[in-house]
Motif scaffolding. Structure first.
Motif, PDB file in Angstrom:
ATOM      1  N   MET A 133      12.024 -56.917 -61.862  1.00  0.00           N
ATOM      2  CA  MET A 133      13.136 -56.018 -61.510  1.00  0.00           C
ATOM      3  C   MET A 133      12.764 -55.220 -60.255  1.00  0.00           C
ATOM      4  O   MET A 133      11.650 -54.748 -60.109  1.00  0.00           O
ATOM      5  N   THR A 134      13.714 -55.064 -59.379  1.00  0.00           N
ATOM      6  CA  THR A 134      13.451 -54.369 -58.124  1.00  0.00           C
ATOM      7  C   THR A 134      13.338 -52.863 -58.363  1.00  0.00           C
ATOM      8  O   THR A 134      14.103 -52.297 -59.133  1.00  0.00           O
ATOM      9  N   ASN A 135      12.393 -52.257 -57.708  1.00  0.00           N
ATOM     10  CA  ASN A 135      12.302 -50.799 -57.759  1.00  0.00           C
ATOM     11  C   ASN A 135      13.551 -50.212 -57.092  1.00  0.00           C
ATOM     12  O   ASN A 135      13.890 -50.562 -55.961  1.00  0.00           O
ATOM     13  N   ASP A 136      14.222 -49.273 -57.791  1.00  0.00           N
ATOM     14  CA  ASP A 136      15.489 -48.730 -57.283  1.00  0.00           C
ATOM     15  C   ASP A 136      15.363 -48.158 -55.876  1.00  0.00           C
ATOM     16  O   ASP A 136      16.236 -48.327 -55.039  1.00  0.00           O
ATOM     17  N   SER A 137      14.248 -47.465 -55.636  1.00  0.00           N
ATOM     18  CA  SER A 137      14.113 -46.791 -54.342  1.00  0.00           C
ATOM     19  C   SER A 137      13.987 -47.785 -53.193  1.00  0.00           C
ATOM     20  O   SER A 137      14.221 -47.435 -52.040  1.00  0.00           O
ATOM     21  N   ASP A 138      13.596 -49.033 -53.522  1.00  0.00           N
ATOM     22  CA  ASP A 138      13.433 -50.043 -52.473  1.00  0.00           C
ATOM     23  C   ASP A 138      14.629 -50.983 -52.390  1.00  0.00           C
ATOM     24  O   ASP A 138      14.602 -51.935 -51.617  1.00  0.00           O
ATOM     25  N   ASP A 139      15.617 -50.748 -53.217  1.00  0.00           N
ATOM     26  CA  ASP A 139      16.728 -51.689 -53.288  1.00  0.00           C
ATOM     27  C   ASP A 139      17.714 -51.424 -52.139  1.00  0.00           C
ATOM     28  O   ASP A 139      18.378 -50.381 -52.113  1.00  0.00           O
ATOM     29  N   PRO A 140      17.823 -52.352 -51.199  1.00  0.00           N
ATOM     30  CA  PRO A 140      18.731 -52.099 -50.071  1.00  0.00           C
ATOM     31  C   PRO A 140      20.201 -52.014 -50.491  1.00  0.00           C
ATOM     32  O   PRO A 140      20.984 -51.313 -49.846  1.00  0.00           O
ATOM     33  N   ILE A 141      20.533 -52.687 -51.593  1.00  0.00           N
ATOM     34  CA  ILE A 141      21.918 -52.604 -52.075  1.00  0.00           C
ATOM     35  C   ILE A 141      22.227 -51.181 -52.545  1.00  0.00           C
ATOM     36  O   ILE A 141      23.294 -50.631 -52.247  1.00  0.00           O
ATOM     37  N   LEU A 142      21.261 -50.608 -53.238  1.00  0.00           N
ATOM     38  CA  LEU A 142      21.474 -49.226 -53.696  1.00  0.00           C
ATOM     39  C   LEU A 142      21.616 -48.278 -52.515  1.00  0.00           C
ATOM     40  O   LEU A 142      22.445 -47.362 -52.536  1.00  0.00           O
ATOM     41  N   GLU A 143      20.810 -48.509 -51.490  1.00  0.00           N
ATOM     42  CA  GLU A 143      20.905 -47.657 -50.292  1.00  0.00           C
ATOM     43  C   GLU A 143      22.295 -47.765 -49.682  1.00  0.00           C
ATOM     44  O   GLU A 143      22.902 -46.763 -49.290  1.00  0.00           O
ATOM     45  N   ARG A 144      22.807 -48.985 -49.596  1.00  0.00           N
ATOM     46  CA  ARG A 144      24.146 -49.175 -49.001  1.00  0.00           C
ATOM     47  C   ARG A 144      25.223 -48.558 -49.897  1.00  0.00           C
ATOM     48  O   ARG A 144      26.198 -47.977 -49.409  1.00  0.00           O
ATOM     49  N   LEU A 145      25.055 -48.696 -51.210  1.00  0.00           N
ATOM     50  CA  LEU A 145      26.017 -48.075 -52.134  1.00  0.00           C
ATOM     51  C   LEU A 145      25.992 -46.556 -51.993  1.00  0.00           C
ATOM     52  O   LEU A 145      27.042 -45.897 -52.001  1.00  0.00           O
ATOM     53  N   ASN A 146      24.806 -45.999 -51.858  1.00  0.00           N
ATOM     54  CA  ASN A 146      24.696 -44.542 -51.705  1.00  0.00           C
ATOM     55  C   ASN A 146      25.355 -44.070 -50.413  1.00  0.00           C
ATOM     56  O   ASN A 146      25.997 -43.021 -50.378  1.00  0.00           O
ATOM     57  N   ARG A 147      25.184 -44.860 -49.341  1.00  0.00           N
ATOM     58  CA  ARG A 147      25.824 -44.495 -48.069  1.00  0.00           C
ATOM     59  C   ARG A 147      27.346 -44.528 -48.221  1.00  0.00           C
ATOM     60  O   ARG A 147      28.069 -43.665 -47.727  1.00  0.00           O
ATOM     61  N   LEU A 148      27.803 -45.564 -48.939  1.00  0.00           N
ATOM     62  CA  LEU A 148      29.246 -45.709 -49.161  1.00  0.00           C
ATOM     63  C   LEU A 148      29.793 -44.512 -49.958  1.00  0.00           C
ATOM     64  O   LEU A 148      30.871 -43.986 -49.663  1.00  0.00           O
ATOM     65  N   ARG A 149      29.016 -44.109 -50.945  1.00  0.00           N
ATOM     66  CA  ARG A 149      29.429 -42.969 -51.772  1.00  0.00           C
ATOM     67  C   ARG A 149      29.533 -41.702 -50.921  1.00  0.00           C
ATOM     68  O   ARG A 149      30.484 -40.926 -51.055  1.00  0.00           O
ATOM     69  N   ALA A 150      28.555 -41.520 -50.048  1.00  0.00           N
ATOM     70  CA  ALA A 150      28.551 -40.308 -49.213  1.00  0.00           C
ATOM     71  C   ALA A 150      29.745 -40.259 -48.267  1.00  0.00           C
ATOM     72  O   ALA A 150      30.206 -39.188 -47.878  1.00  0.00           O
ATOM     73  N   MET A 151      30.243 -41.443 -47.899  1.00  0.00           N
ATOM     74  CA  MET A 151      31.382 -41.490 -46.969  1.00  0.00           C
ATOM     75  C   MET A 151      32.721 -41.191 -47.632  1.00  0.00           C
ATOM     76  O   MET A 151      33.726 -40.968 -46.951  1.00  0.00           O
ATOM     77  N   GLY A 152      32.732 -41.231 -48.986  1.00  0.00           N
ATOM     78  CA  GLY A 152      34.007 -41.164 -49.708  1.00  0.00           C
ATOM     79  C   GLY A 152      34.886 -39.978 -49.340  1.00  0.00           C
ATOM     80  O   GLY A 152      36.117 -40.087 -49.315  1.00  0.00           O
ATOM     81  N   ALA A 153      34.255 -38.853 -49.047  1.00  0.00           N
ATOM     82  CA  ALA A 153      35.033 -37.640 -48.755  1.00  0.00           C
ATOM     83  C   ALA A 153      35.824 -37.767 -47.458  1.00  0.00           C
ATOM     84  O   ALA A 153      36.742 -36.974 -47.206  1.00  0.00           O
ATOM     85  N   ASP A 154      35.474 -38.754 -46.619  1.00  0.00           N
ATOM     86  CA  ASP A 154      36.173 -38.910 -45.330  1.00  0.00           C
ATOM     87  C   ASP A 154      37.459 -39.740 -45.447  1.00  0.00           C
ATOM     88  O   ASP A 154      38.190 -39.882 -44.463  1.00  0.00           O
ATOM     89  N   ALA A 155      37.705 -40.291 -46.614  1.00  0.00           N
ATOM     90  CA  ALA A 155      38.889 -41.154 -46.766  1.00  0.00           C
ATOM     91  C   ALA A 155      40.174 -40.346 -46.545  1.00  0.00           C
ATOM     92  O   ALA A 155      40.266 -39.190 -46.959  1.00  0.00           O
ATOM     93  N   GLN A 156      41.112 -40.949 -45.884  1.00  0.00           N
ATOM     94  CA  GLN A 156      42.383 -40.284 -45.571  1.00  0.00           C
ATOM     95  C   GLN A 156      43.546 -41.061 -46.165  1.00  0.00           C
ATOM     96  O   GLN A 156      43.706 -42.252 -45.875  1.00  0.00           O
TER      97      GLN A 156
END
Lengths: 161, 164
Positions: A1-24
């Motif tokens: 199992m991949t370590n969460d902190s090294d998972d690039p998918i999780l990083e991209r998901l987290n970035r996506l989550r952070a952008m959510g407030a900008d939706a119009q």
């Protein structure tokens, strides 16, 4: 199992989550919402229904206390004996259930405000009726009951507003 | 009748939260039309209950709760129940999302859109909305273990789909 902190998918998901407030939302969506709320002012209708329910509850309450005072003046009650009567016990149980129902309203409110409104109106009228009948028929017992239930009623009343 | 000030506060709530809710509902439903319909429904329900809203609660939390109830009702609709769980989002889902969130990761949005609907719901609520697993489980009517398994599988699928 991949370590969460090294998972690039999780990083991209987290970035996506952070952008959510900008939706119009598109302006046409607000136009549609505005058209609907202009056409149906339900909060005003709800307010009227709520007012009617409160008025009915107050009238029942006033009537009940007036009848209770007349009954007390007539000196017809023997409270100690009546406390043992099945009708008194049933009344106490009903009142307890209504108080519990009122307590539950504040919890319902956080889930579905419309349900809260509808239950609140029914509960106000029902509680008013119980108080009226109880005060008329069993004034002394009701006084004892309210003294015992004061804390619950205050909490329930807080949940109503 | 609601006062003008009350109406202005409600419009401010809409301006503040509609984009975020629309984004969430579009991702959950996999459809721009359904997402917009549910957003509209959310704010209509909100307006109906606005007079009883207590300022001790956060308006954003309150309207989010209403949106989740609207989504739950949407999931329970008879037409929806007949849909296969393999139902994917609309074609060009990344483009659709980019229309309201221009800087989004389109490839990742497309890959999320290709997940089976229940798996997509778990991913959206947990990873993109930040809901704890047990809350996601409660919302979707599943066990926490099922949600964790779905999230694990979803990440594997996304990793595979986004391989260079």
């Amino acid at each position: 199992m991949t370590n969460d902190s090294d998972d690039p998918i999780l990083e991209r998901l987290n970035r996506l989550r952070a952008m959510g407030a900008d939706a119009q939302a598109p302006e046409r969506l607000w136009n549609a919402v505005r058209a609907d709320i202009d056409r149906i002012p339900p909060s005003a209708r709800g307010g009227r229904r709520h007012g009617v329910a409160i008025a009915a509850g107050i009238l029942l309450l006033a009537g009940g206390f007036a009848a209770g005072r007349l009954s007390a003046k007539a000196g017809s009650s023997d409270s100690r004996a009546r406390l043992e009567q099945p009708a008194t016990l049933a009344l106490q149980q009903s009142s307890t259930q209504f108080v519990q129902a009122l307590d539950a309203l504040s919890a319902v409110d956080s889930v579905e405000p419309r349900v809260h409104d509808e239950h609140r109106e029914v509960a106000l009228v029902a509680l008013g009726a119980v108080i009226a009948v109880g005060s008329a028929e069993y004034p002394l017992e009701m006084e004892q009951l309210f003294a015992a239930r004061r804390h619950s009623l205050e909490r329930a009343h807080g949940g109503l507003r | 009748m609601q006062s003008d000030a009350s109406r202005e506060r409600f419009e401010a709530l809409y301006r503040d939260q509609a984009g975020r809710l629309l984004l969430m509902l579009m991702r959950l439903t996999g459809s721009r039309e359904d997402g917009e319909d549910l957003t509209q429904e959310t704010f209509i329900r909100g307006w109906r209950a606005w007079s009883s809203f207590r300022s001790s609660s956060q308006p954003s939390t309150w309207i989010h709760t209403i949106a989740m109830r609207a989504f739950a009702d949407w999931c329970r609709a008879p037409a929806r129940r007949t849909l296969d769980d393999a139902q994917e989002a609309d074609a060009a889902f990344g483009e659709t999302i980019a229309a309201i969130l221009p800087g989004t990761d389109r490839d990742l949005e497309e890959a999320i859109g290709r997940l089976p609907s229940q798996m997509r719901h778990a991913v959206v609520l947990h990873y993109l909305e930040g809901m704890p697993v047990d809350c996601v489980a409660k919302q979707l009517g599943k066990s926490s273990g099922t949600i964790k398994a779905q999230l694990f599988t979803a990440r594997s699928r996304l990793r595979e789909a986004l391989k260079p």
